[in-house]
Design a protein around this motif. Structure first.
Motif, mmCIF file in Angstrom:
data_model
loop_
_atom_site.group_PDB
_atom_site.id
_atom_site.type_symbol
_atom_site.label_atom_id
_atom_site.label_comp_id
_atom_site.label_asym_id
_atom_site.label_seq_id
_atom_site.Cartn_x
_atom_site.Cartn_y
_atom_site.Cartn_z
ATOM 1 N N ASP A 5 13.740 7.180 70.631
ATOM 2 C CA ASP A 5 14.224 8.397 71.070
ATOM 3 C C ASP A 5 15.631 8.582 70.840
ATOM 4 O OD1 ASP A 5 11.953 8.811 72.564
ATOM 5 O OD2 ASP A 5 12.640 7.575 74.008
ATOM 6 N N THR A 6 16.332 7.616 70.301
ATOM 7 C CA THR A 6 17.860 7.814 69.602
ATOM 8 C C THR A 6 18.064 8.703 68.409
ATOM 9 O OG1 THR A 6 18.099 5.690 70.698
ATOM 10 C CG2 THR A 6 19.714 6.527 69.011
ATOM 11 N N VAL A 21 19.404 0.746 72.595
ATOM 12 C CA VAL A 21 19.949 2.250 72.030
ATOM 13 C C VAL A 21 19.586 2.160 70.440
ATOM 14 C CG1 VAL A 21 21.579 3.556 71.483
ATOM 15 C CG2 VAL A 21 21.134 2.526 73.971
ATOM 16 N N ALA A 22 20.031 1.175 69.956
ATOM 17 C CA ALA A 22 19.807 1.448 68.335
ATOM 18 C C ALA A 22 18.410 1.158 67.927
ATOM 19 C CB ALA A 22 20.543 0.180 67.821
ATOM 20 N N ILE A 23 17.532 0.648 68.415
ATOM 21 C CA ILE A 23 16.016 0.528 67.972
ATOM 22 C C ILE A 23 15.192 1.624 68.767
ATOM 23 C CG2 ILE A 23 16.281 -1.734 67.593
ATOM 24 C CD1 ILE A 23 14.491 -2.737 69.963
#
Length: 328
Positions: A136-137, A131-133
């Motif tokens: 699209d976050t 999620v962190a990288i």
């Protein structure tokens, strides 16, 4: 150049994914004339009569009846690691050959990894990294949550040297520790880590928030955690396996993870290793897989090599063998 005056030791090869670690070759060659399997196969008659020991690294070379018959001077099989499921101990003993392994060297690093996997699965570390990288976050969700480890109940299946060290580490997280083992530990050992013995595996599975499998593979432990056992676990529970892949029924585990029978799993061991690249376990988000790296630290592998050298030299000199595996 190998020193022909040193005792000959058979190894799988030198370097690469299946060979003896290149960092250790210099030290090994101070004590032994190392013969790789490729060289041995090309000149069995001449070299077979010279080889006094087999050094197994990463489960190789395989010690078969054919190999044993071709090594008339063999004294000892020295195997890196604690597991012995790759060796036919009765067959080896029938040739008058002794066996040694390196259990002390692997206990602490494997326990470290077990706790690392437990924490990573509980807090969804791998998912969180993705999620962190991810490109699209755009924001981090406030309600993206994992499981609390502090104060949770840990069930340890197999309270040998590795399992006991896991219990020592779990104490620091104020975990309630249950364990199931062939033999109950001494009361003072239980008290030292705050562990409670479960004579029935079922009781441990039903009560635990995390189940840590740390048993060796034997006919009795093969498939120990199957469909029935997984259904006894809490739907919020996480399974960690640092023992052997065949201790857990992988088809049953796959179904349990897909259908929410348990929350997640973290495996350092599978069967086979590696899994086929199209294996459905590889596609799940609620599983963490590592490539059998329980003992994969520079310090542990160095100690393993030193222990193997010590055992081989003791055997060749007629001395008591450290970590000799006695046939039960």
């Amino acid at each position: 150049m190998e020193d022909e005056g040193l005792p000959a030791v058979l190894v799988s090869g030198f370097g690469g994914p299946g060979g003896v670690c290149e960092d250790h070759l210099g030290e090994l060659r101070k004590h032994f004339n190392l013969i790789g399997m490729q060289e041995f196969v090309g000149n069995k008659t001449h070299l077979g009569a010279k080889i006094r020991a087999v050094l197994i690294w990463g489960g190789k070379p395989a010690v078969t009846e054919e190999l044993l018959r071709s090594l008339p001077a063999l004294s000892v099989v020295a195997s890196a690691g604690a597991g012995l499921d790759h060796l036919d101990l009765k067959l080896i003993a029938s040739f008058g050959v002794k066996v040694a392994n390196t259990p002390d060297a692997v206990s602490s690093p494997t326990a470290d990894l077990g706790m690392a996997l437990l924490l990573a699965a509980a807090r969804r570390v791998v998912e969180g990294h993705q999620v962190a990288i991810s490109p699209d976050t755009e924001n981090f969700a406030m309600n993206w949550m994992g499981q609390e480890v502090t104060g949770a109940t840990l069930g340890i299946v197999g309270m040998g040297s590795i399992g006991y060290r896991i219990a020592q580490r779990a104490q620091a997280f104020d975990m309630k520790i249950l364990y199931h083992n062939r033999r109950r530990r001494k009361t003072e050992e239980e008290d030292a880590v705050g562990a409670t013995y479960c004579e029935r595996l079922d009781d441990l599975l039903q009560q635990s928030d995390f189940v840590m499998v740390a048993v060796s593979l034997t006919p009795q432990t093969r498939g120990l955690i199957g469909r029935r056992e997984l259904r006894l676990m809490k739907p919020t529970a996480i399974l960690v396996n640092i023992g052997r892949g065949l201790v857990v029924d992988q088809d049953a585990l796959l179904q349990a993870l897909q259908t929410g029978v348990i929350k997640a799993a973290a495996l350092d061991v599978t069967h086979p290793e590696p899994l086929p690249r199209d294996h459905p376990l590889l596609k799940l988000k609620n599983i963490i897989l590592t490539p059998h790296i329980g003992s994969a630290t520079h310090q542990a592998r160095r100690q393993m090599m030193e222990n193997l050298v010590e055992s081989i030299l003791a055997s060749l000199n007629g001395l008591p063998i450290p970590n000799e595996v006695l046939l039960k």
